[in-house]
Design a protein around this motif. Structure first.
Motif, PDB file in Angstrom:
ATOM      1  N   VAL A 109       0.879  -1.458  -0.426  1.00 43.64           N
ATOM      2  CA  VAL A 109      -0.295  -0.241  -0.062  1.00 43.64           C
ATOM      3  C   VAL A 109       0.698   1.021   0.181  1.00 43.64           C
ATOM      4  N   GLU A 110       0.202   2.395  -0.496  1.00 50.64           N
ATOM      5  CA  GLU A 110       1.539   3.064  -1.009  1.00 50.64           C
ATOM      6  C   GLU A 110       0.378   4.718  -0.164  1.00 50.64           C
ATOM      7  N   SER A 111      -0.854   4.479  -0.627  1.00 51.49           N
ATOM      8  CA  SER A 111      -2.139   5.412  -0.255  1.00 51.49           C
ATOM      9  C   SER A 111      -2.665   4.760   0.827  1.00 51.49           C
ATOM     10  N   LYS A 112      -2.829   4.698   2.038  1.00 49.08           N
ATOM     11  CA  LYS A 112      -3.543   3.712   3.337  1.00 49.08           C
ATOM     12  C   LYS A 112      -4.953   4.564   2.554  1.00 49.08           C
ATOM     13  N   LEU A 113      -5.752   4.068   3.159  1.00 45.19           N
ATOM     14  CA  LEU A 113      -7.698   4.248   3.376  1.00 45.19           C
ATOM     15  C   LEU A 113      -7.763   5.241   4.191  1.00 45.19           C
ATOM     16  N   ALA A 114      -7.278   5.418   5.413  1.00 45.89           N
ATOM     17  CA  ALA A 114      -7.800   6.129   6.466  1.00 45.89           C
ATOM     18  C   ALA A 114      -7.302   7.456   5.649  1.00 45.89           C
ATOM     19  N   MET A 115      -6.180   7.631   4.733  1.00 44.69           N
ATOM     20  CA  MET A 115      -5.505   9.089   4.670  1.00 44.69           C
ATOM     21  C   MET A 115      -6.227   9.509   3.482  1.00 44.69           C
ATOM     22  N   VAL A 117      -9.676   8.460   2.599  1.00 44.30           N
ATOM     23  CA  VAL A 117     -10.462   9.229   3.568  1.00 44.30           C
ATOM     24  C   VAL A 117     -11.084  10.619   3.618  1.00 44.30           C
ATOM     25  N   THR A 118      -9.806  10.841   4.734  1.00 47.04           N
ATOM     26  CA  THR A 118      -9.401  12.409   5.289  1.00 47.04           C
ATOM     27  C   THR A 118      -8.749  13.168   4.234  1.00 47.04           C
ATOM     28  N   THR A 119      -8.370  13.686   3.148  1.00 47.17           N
ATOM     29  CA  THR A 119      -8.709  13.283   1.621  1.00 47.17           C
ATOM     30  C   THR A 119      -9.973  13.947   1.110  1.00 47.17           C
ATOM     31  N   GLY A 121     -12.634  14.904   2.338  1.00 48.14           N
ATOM     32  CA  GLY A 121     -13.224  16.127   2.953  1.00 48.14           C
ATOM     33  C   GLY A 121     -12.555  17.115   2.146  1.00 48.14           C
ATOM     34  N   THR A 122     -11.198  17.427   1.869  1.00 45.56           N
ATOM     35  CA  THR A 122     -10.727  18.580   0.579  1.00 45.56           C
ATOM     36  C   THR A 122     -11.529  18.442  -0.570  1.00 45.56           C
ATOM     37  N   LEU A 123     -11.489  16.343  -0.546  1.00 43.62           N
ATOM     38  CA  LEU A 123     -12.167  16.996  -2.038  1.00 43.62           C
ATOM     39  C   LEU A 123     -13.826  17.562  -2.165  1.00 43.62           C
ATOM     40  N   ALA A 124     -14.183  16.966  -1.269  1.00 45.63           N
ATOM     41  CA  ALA A 124     -15.967  17.508  -0.918  1.00 45.63           C
ATOM     42  C   ALA A 124     -15.663  19.061  -1.040  1.00 45.63           C
ATOM     43  N   ARG A 125     -15.414  19.567   0.001  1.00 46.82           N
ATOM     44  CA  ARG A 125     -15.176  20.560   0.174  1.00 46.82           C
ATOM     45  C   ARG A 125     -14.418  21.315  -0.788  1.00 46.82           C
ATOM     46  N   ALA A 126     -13.610  21.289  -2.099  1.00 50.02           N
ATOM     47  CA  ALA A 126     -13.504  21.924  -3.461  1.00 50.02           C
ATOM     48  C   ALA A 126     -14.530  22.123  -4.008  1.00 50.02           C
ATOM     49  N   MET A 141     -17.362   7.203  -2.161  1.00 49.79           N
ATOM     50  CA  MET A 141     -16.693   7.780  -0.627  1.00 49.79           C
ATOM     51  C   MET A 141     -17.096   7.560   0.041  1.00 49.79           C
ATOM     52  N   ALA A 142     -18.406   6.918   0.117  1.00 46.79           N
ATOM     53  CA  ALA A 142     -19.220   6.650   0.982  1.00 46.79           C
ATOM     54  C   ALA A 142     -18.781   5.030   1.995  1.00 46.79           C
ATOM     55  N   LEU A 143     -18.280   4.262   0.579  1.00 47.94           N
ATOM     56  CA  LEU A 143     -18.050   2.355   0.267  1.00 47.94           C
ATOM     57  C   LEU A 143     -16.459   2.677   1.695  1.00 47.94           C
ATOM     58  N   MET A 144     -15.463   4.143   1.141  1.00 52.57           N
ATOM     59  CA  MET A 144     -14.664   4.301   1.627  1.00 52.57           C
ATOM     60  C   MET A 144     -14.488   4.054   3.568  1.00 52.57           C
TER      61      MET A 144
END
Length: 166
Positions: A109-115, A117-119, A121-126, A141-144
């Protein structure tokens, strides 16, 4: 693409390998021939599965174009960048396939799912700031988020596949 020389088109065939071998030359006239197995239903399943992946890619592209739509960004100039990025990300499927085959969704894994999911939020705000609906991305996103809540935060997105299986 079918019937257009050098277009990269191909048609899936499945069923009897002997019949396929006997007719492969004729079958290859409209495009390349991809034999995918003895089960006669596999050709249709491969086709539908790939079309499903295409719709996901098209949904992402639609969302991306919507994000830049209100700004002084040319969609014509943006498209090559998006295509290059999509091509760079396409290899992600190899990792997903390897993890599904091994059953270890945290392997390599290079990008963990928890990270991720946090990101989200940034996509949603943008998206909100640009006046763009999240309805194309929200289900994924909901499945993640659900997978993280179930303990899959150290995994890649592969665990989402398990959530989709009924």
């Amino acid at each position: 693409m079918i019937g257009v020389p050098d277009s990269g088109a191909y048609v899936f065939y499945s069923g009897s390998p002997e019949l396929h071998a006997a007719h492969a030359e004729t079958l290859s006239v409209p495009g390349g021939v991809e034999y995918v197995g003895v089960d006669a239903g596999f050709a249709a399943l491969y086709d539908i599965a790939l079309l499903s992946g295409m719709w996901g890619m098209f949904a992402g592209a639609a969302h991306a174009f919507a994000l830049i739509g209100k700004e002084d960004i040319s969609p014509i100039e943006f498209a090559p960048r998006m295509i290059a990025y999509q091509q760079a990300m396409a290899g992600y499927s190899f990792g997903t396939a390897a993890q599904l085959a091994s059953g270890d969704y945290a392997e390599g894994v290079e990008s963990k799912l928890a990270m991720m999911v946090t990101t989200n939020g940034t996509l949603a705000r943008a998206a909100a700031e640009q006046g763009v609906s999240l309805e194309l991305l929200a289900p994924f996103m909901a499945l993640m988020q659900r997978r993280v809540a179930e303990g899959g935060g150290e995994e890649s997105t592969t665990g989402v596949v398990d959530l989709l299986r009924q």
